[in-house]
Design an enzyme around this catalytic site. Sequence first.
Site, PDB file in Angstrom:
ATOM      1  N   HIS A  71       0.819  -1.208   0.000  1.00  0.00           N
ATOM      2  CA  HIS A  71       0.000   0.000   0.000  1.00  0.00           C
ATOM      3  C   HIS A  71       0.857   1.264   0.000  1.00  0.00           C
ATOM      4  O   HIS A  71       1.938   1.286   0.569  1.00  0.00           O
ATOM      5  CB  HIS A  71      -0.911   0.021   1.230  1.00  0.00           C
ATOM      6  CG  HIS A  71      -1.823  -1.155   1.293  1.00  0.00           C
ATOM      7  ND1 HIS A  71      -2.208  -1.727   2.490  1.00  0.00           N
ATOM      8  CD2 HIS A  71      -2.426  -1.881   0.324  1.00  0.00           C
ATOM      9  CE1 HIS A  71      -3.021  -2.747   2.248  1.00  0.00           C
ATOM     10  NE2 HIS A  71      -3.161  -2.859   0.939  1.00  0.00           N
TER      11      HIS A  71
ATOM     12  N   LYS B 251       5.736   5.677   8.246  1.00  0.00           N
ATOM     13  CA  LYS B 251       5.071   4.709   9.125  1.00  0.00           C
ATOM     14  C   LYS B 251       6.068   4.083  10.087  1.00  0.00           C
ATOM     15  O   LYS B 251       7.165   3.706   9.692  1.00  0.00           O
ATOM     16  CB  LYS B 251       4.430   3.584   8.302  1.00  0.00           C
ATOM     17  CG  LYS B 251       3.308   4.032   7.423  1.00  0.00           C
ATOM     18  CD  LYS B 251       2.737   2.865   6.632  1.00  0.00           C
ATOM     19  CE  LYS B 251       1.598   3.341   5.753  1.00  0.00           C
ATOM     20  NZ  LYS B 251       1.069   2.260   4.929  1.00  0.00           N
TER      21      LYS B 251
ATOM     22  N   TYR C 110       0.620   0.602  13.902  1.00  0.00           N
ATOM     23  CA  TYR C 110       1.189   1.537  12.936  1.00  0.00           C
ATOM     24  C   TYR C 110       1.103   2.945  13.526  1.00  0.00           C
ATOM     25  O   TYR C 110       0.013   3.407  13.842  1.00  0.00           O
ATOM     26  CB  TYR C 110       0.355   1.618  11.658  1.00  0.00           C
ATOM     27  CG  TYR C 110       0.029   0.353  10.934  1.00  0.00           C
ATOM     28  CD1 TYR C 110       0.617   0.089   9.710  1.00  0.00           C
ATOM     29  CD2 TYR C 110      -0.913  -0.545  11.433  1.00  0.00           C
ATOM     30  CE1 TYR C 110       0.280  -1.048   8.998  1.00  0.00           C
ATOM     31  CE2 TYR C 110      -1.244  -1.687  10.730  1.00  0.00           C
ATOM     32  CZ  TYR C 110      -0.640  -1.934   9.512  1.00  0.00           C
ATOM     33  OH  TYR C 110      -0.974  -3.067   8.815  1.00  0.00           O
TER      34      TYR C 110
ATOM     35  N   ASP D 241      -6.474  -6.063  -2.520  1.00  0.00           N
ATOM     36  CA  ASP D 241      -5.082  -6.468  -2.712  1.00  0.00           C
ATOM     37  C   ASP D 241      -4.900  -7.483  -3.845  1.00  0.00           C
ATOM     38  O   ASP D 241      -3.812  -7.598  -4.395  1.00  0.00           O
ATOM     39  CB  ASP D 241      -4.469  -7.000  -1.411  1.00  0.00           C
ATOM     40  CG  ASP D 241      -4.216  -5.888  -0.397  1.00  0.00           C
ATOM     41  OD1 ASP D 241      -4.222  -4.705  -0.800  1.00  0.00           O
ATOM     42  OD2 ASP D 241      -4.037  -6.202   0.785  1.00  0.00           O
TER      43      ASP D 241
END
Length: 163
Positions: free
Chosen positions: A56, A65, A125, A161
């Site tokens: 992503h 991140k 995250y 995905d």
Amino acid sequence: MKFTKTRFKDLIIYNGRNFKDHRGFFREIYIEKGIKKKLPFFCLSQSKKNVLRGLHIQTKNPQGKYISVVKGKIFDVAVDLRKKSPTFGKCFNIILSEKNCKSLYIPPNFAHGFLALAKDNYVLYGNTRYRNEKSECGIKWDDKDLKIKWPIKKPVLSKKDKE
């Protein structure tokens, strides 16, 4: 916490540790002075074994991140999409787990994904920017040009995905 640089500019591994006793453990997950980034947006995902999430990316307002496994074990992948970077198009992978206490800071303009390796996996995250659903896109997990050596041939994927 100990910080380890990688060959990818600003992609940093954080080696933490668990302080264990008869009650369980205590772990420091994030220390701001290590990456000098504000993380205003946190998310938690839960994945069963063999679930693959990614790859992503946010095209507008890309996010840095900070990835840490609270429970379980993952095969984590970051792909450098910074056009002027000497590692453009190259992949980085690492095993992150509750046991090895490693976390990873992935700078903006990297695609990110992971494969869940344990029965139950909780991934935390920390993000440098808020999520922008309209600018989310992805790269197919088995893209031939990337040559990622995923430790599985047929992962469990979301509809998004798969496409």
